[in-house]
Each structure stands twice: as structure tokens, then as C-alpha cells.
Design a protein around this motif. Structure first.
Motif, PDB file in Angstrom:
ATOM      1  N   GLU A  96       0.831  -1.209   0.000  1.00 36.89           N
ATOM      2  CA  GLU A  96       0.000   0.000   0.000  1.00 36.89           C
ATOM      3  C   GLU A  96       0.865   1.258   0.000  1.00 36.89           C
ATOM      4  O   GLU A  96       0.474   2.296  -0.523  1.00 36.89           O
ATOM      5  N   ASP A 118      -0.485  -4.738   3.114  1.00 39.13           N
ATOM      6  CA  ASP A 118      -0.684  -3.424   3.730  1.00 39.13           C
ATOM      7  C   ASP A 118       0.106  -3.489   5.033  1.00 39.13           C
ATOM      8  O   ASP A 118      -0.282  -4.193   5.969  1.00 39.13           O
ATOM      9  N   SER A 123      -3.627   2.812  10.386  1.00 41.62           N
ATOM     10  CA  SER A 123      -2.566   3.518  11.116  1.00 41.62           C
ATOM     11  C   SER A 123      -3.027   4.855  11.702  1.00 41.62           C
ATOM     12  O   SER A 123      -2.398   5.372  12.623  1.00 41.62           O
ATOM     13  N   TYR A 217     -21.912   7.419   7.195  1.00 35.56           N
ATOM     14  CA  TYR A 217     -22.021   7.577   5.741  1.00 35.56           C
ATOM     15  C   TYR A 217     -23.325   7.000   5.180  1.00 35.56           C
ATOM     16  O   TYR A 217     -23.491   6.902   3.970  1.00 35.56           O
ATOM     17  N   TYR A 245     -17.698  -0.808  15.801  1.00 43.14           N
ATOM     18  CA  TYR A 245     -16.884  -0.316  14.682  1.00 43.14           C
ATOM     19  C   TYR A 245     -15.607   0.293  15.229  1.00 43.14           C
ATOM     20  O   TYR A 245     -15.627   1.316  15.900  1.00 43.14           O
TER      21      TYR A 245
END
Ligand code: AHM
Ligand code: MG
Length: 344
Positions: A96, A118, A123, A217, A245
Motif C-alpha cells: 500500500e 498493507d 494507522s 455515511y 466499529y
């Protein structure tokens, strides 16, 4: 001294056994995976000290050894690239963190593997002490593809992965991997510096209690997704769902693997193809999910069947337990978003 009847199996021993599944393999596969285990041990050591770097005065342009201090994701990339580059069997690295694939050995006949990874997923969570991880996928050089045609090594559908896995740097460090023979988890024993088999033959529960999505979203999700999430909230098949989440895919997926349920990163207005990257985020977890009895879809079909066209392409990801995923597929068909597939 205490004794135990449970045999202690290190990831190295386990890999040596699994490697027997590859005819003619002469240790190159275990050597390759050991580069990943070594690299991730070094990354976890650095992650564990993340909050100390300012206090110890090591966070600046140049440290006392005259080395340029690196952000953790750059450090993680450098470490994994370093260890993987030492393995003769590695031909290509796709990360990535790198715009282009890196050709590692273009003059060695047995450099037949591409490693796609990745180095430090999630991060942005580092600063607030939340779990992060490393994901990886291993592909074999396709027949007829030249040593220098590096992109073509990686542009294969996920169903061609010969191994995949991840490490979560969480309350403990755990490595989970599969070579297509079940999913196995190894917890790092910090006192030994060794990954020890702690979760053999992991199976995703048929149904779970949690759904996991960035609901902020939801107004921009395509048809089907909002209806599906509402169904989970209301409860079906006797289950009422709670939400979890973390915002680190690897940690959200790890919970889903252990506890069941569903993780979603749908298309959104700002990310019409979803946010997650197909090759080194969606494909490894899709491979592991299927190996553990779960499913992974991109909203219209099986993630592992997507033919990639570019190495950093994104794809929507919905991954989880069989019951939730079959229901998701049904809701998407009703919403007119996807034809019912025969593959599940
Ligand atoms: P990153 O590779 O830049 O860390 O981004 C990927 C991460 C995933 O780990 C996580 O699932 C997602 O971004 C969270 O995104 P959002 O903040 O939009 O919910
Ligand atoms: Mg990532």
C-alpha cells in the motif's frame, strides 16, 4: 515448573507441516512466511512503544544515531520489504505504501512469488491507542508472465491466492493465516518472542450478534445497504444486533471472524468504489472468511472472483457469517442491486 498436556506448536512448526501441501516445495514457502513473522514481530515491538517516541526524544527529523525518524507505517513497510527481499523465492512486492510494484529478484529462477501487503492497516488509530494490523496475500507468478512484468504477478483474482493472513496488534498480538487448508491463529508470547498456536481451525460462527459499519455515511450508501442495516437493527431470525466499529479493518474483521456477524465498507459518495483496497485488504480477509465458513461479497458478487485491473484499486466489502451474508445477498437482489448468484 508447570507442565501441560497441550502440545506447544509454533507458527514455524505449523508452516513446515502446511508446506507439505505444496508438491516439490523445498522450504521456500516456509522461509517466505518466516520473513512475515519476523517482520511483524519487529513492527509490533515498535507499535508497543508508539506513545513513548516523543517522551524518549526519538521523534524528529533525525535521531541520535543520525537516522531519519520514520512514521510507523513507513517503518512497517521498510521492515517487511527488507525481510521479504532477503528470500530468494520472492520476485515481486506490492505494498500500500509504494505506488509501483517492486521487483526484488529478476534474475533468480525460483523467485516465483508475489507478496501483496498493507504494512500497517488502520494507522490513523495509532495515536489513540487503538488496534492496528498488517495484512498480506501471497500469489504465484502466473504461467507465461515474465520476470519484469511485475504488475501482472499481482493482478490476479483473489481465488488464486495461495496463502493470506493478517496480524492484529491489539491487546495481544495475533497472527492469523491460511494456505487454503483452514484458518489458524497464533498469539505472540512476548516472553518467548514466538507465535504459539492458540486458535487452531478457526470457524466463523454461522450467525453473530454484531454488525460493523461506519454509519455516518449511511445517507450515501447505494440501494440495499440501508435496508439491510435496518433489518439487522430490527433483528431477524431471533437475533437483535448491536454495533461495533473500530475503524481498523483488520481488527473489525478479527472480531467478525471470532464472534460472527458482518463487517461492511460500502460504496459512499466520497468513495464510490468503497475505501478498502482489493488486493491487500479485501482479498486476504475474503480468503480467510471463506476458509472459515463465512462469505465475502463486493455488493454484487464474490470478492475473490474480481479480476483486478490496477494494483491499488478499491472495492466495496461485505464480509461475515453465512446467515447474515445470505440475507445481505437477498436484500441486494430485492433492491435490484445484484442478480442472485449460484456460487453460494
Ligand atoms: P488505511 O489503509 O489508510 O489505514 O485505511 C483503511 C482503514 C481501514 O482499516 C478501516 O476499515 C477504514 O480505513 C476506516 O475508514 P473510515 O474512517 O472511513 O470508516
Ligand atoms: Mg489499509
Amino acid at each position: 515448573m508447570t507442565t501441560t498436556n497441550t502440545p506447544i506448536i509454533t507458527v514455524q512448526q505449523h508452516i513446515l507441516e502446511e508446506q507439505k501441501r505444496f508438491p516439490g516445495s523445498s522450504g521456500e514457502f516456509s522461509s517466505l512466511l518466516s520473513a512475515i513473522t519476523m517482520g511483524t514481530k519487529m513492527i509490533q515491538a515498535k507499535v508497543r512503544r508508539a506513545g513513548l517516541s516523543d517522551i524518549l526524544g526519538e521523534h524528529g527529523d533525525v535521531n541520535v544515531q543520525g537516522e531519519i525518524q520514520q512514521k510507523l507505517d513507513v517503518y512497517s513497510n521498510d521492515i517487511l520489504s527488507h525481510f521479504l527481499s532477503l528470500r530468494d523465492s520472492v520476485g515481486v512486492l506490492v505494498s500500500e505504501e509504494n505506488e509501483k510494484p517492486i521487483i526484488v529478484h529478476n534474475n533468480l529462477e525460483n523467485a516465483n512469488y508475489a507478496i501483496v501487503f498493507d504494512p500497517l492497516d488502520g494507522s490513523s488509530n495509532i495515536d489513540v491507542n487503538v488496534s492496528v494490523g498488517t495484512t498480506f496475500s501471497i500469489l504465484r507468478r502466473p504461467e507465461g508472465v515474465g520476470m519484469n512484468d511485475a504488475e501482472q504477478w499481482a493482478l490476479q483474482p483473489g481465488n488464486k491466492q495461495i496463502a493470506a493472513g493478517y496480524v492484529v496488534y491489539g491487546s495481544s498480538t495475533i497472527l492469523v493465516y491460511s494456505v487454503g487448508n483452514g484458518v489458524h491463529g497464533f498469539t505472540l508470547d512476548p516472553s518467548l518472542g514466538a507465535y504459539i498456536l492458540s486458535h487452531p481451525n478457526m470457524r466463523m460462527p454461522e450467525q453473530g450478534k454484531y454488525y460493523s459499519v461506519n454509519e455516518a455515511y449511511r445517507d450515501s450508501f447505494p440501494p440495499g445497504y440501508t435496508e439491510y442495516i435496518d433489518r439487522l437493527r430490527k433483528g431477524f431470525l431471533g437475533h437483535k444486533y448491536a454495533s461495533r466499529y473500530i475503524g481498523s479493518m483488520v481488527a473489525d474483521f478479527h472480531r467478525t471472524l471470532l464472534k460472527g456477524g458482518v463487517f461492511l465498507y460500502p460504496p459512499t459518495e466520497s468513495n464510490p468504489d468503497g475505501k478498502l483496497r482489493l488486493l491487500y485488504e479485501a482479498n486476504p480477509v475474503a480468503f480467510l472468511a471463506e476458509q472459515a465458513g463465512g462469505m465475502a461479497l463486493d455488493g454484487t458478487g464474490r470478492v475473490l472472483d474480481i479480476q483486478p485491473v490496477s494494483i491499488h484499486q478499491r472495492c466495496p466489502l461485505v464480509v461475515g457469517s453465512r446467515v447474515e451474508m445470505e440475507d445481505f445477498e437477498q436484500v441486494m437482489v430485492e433492491a435490484g442491486s445484484t442478480p442472485k448468484s449460484d456460487s453460494f
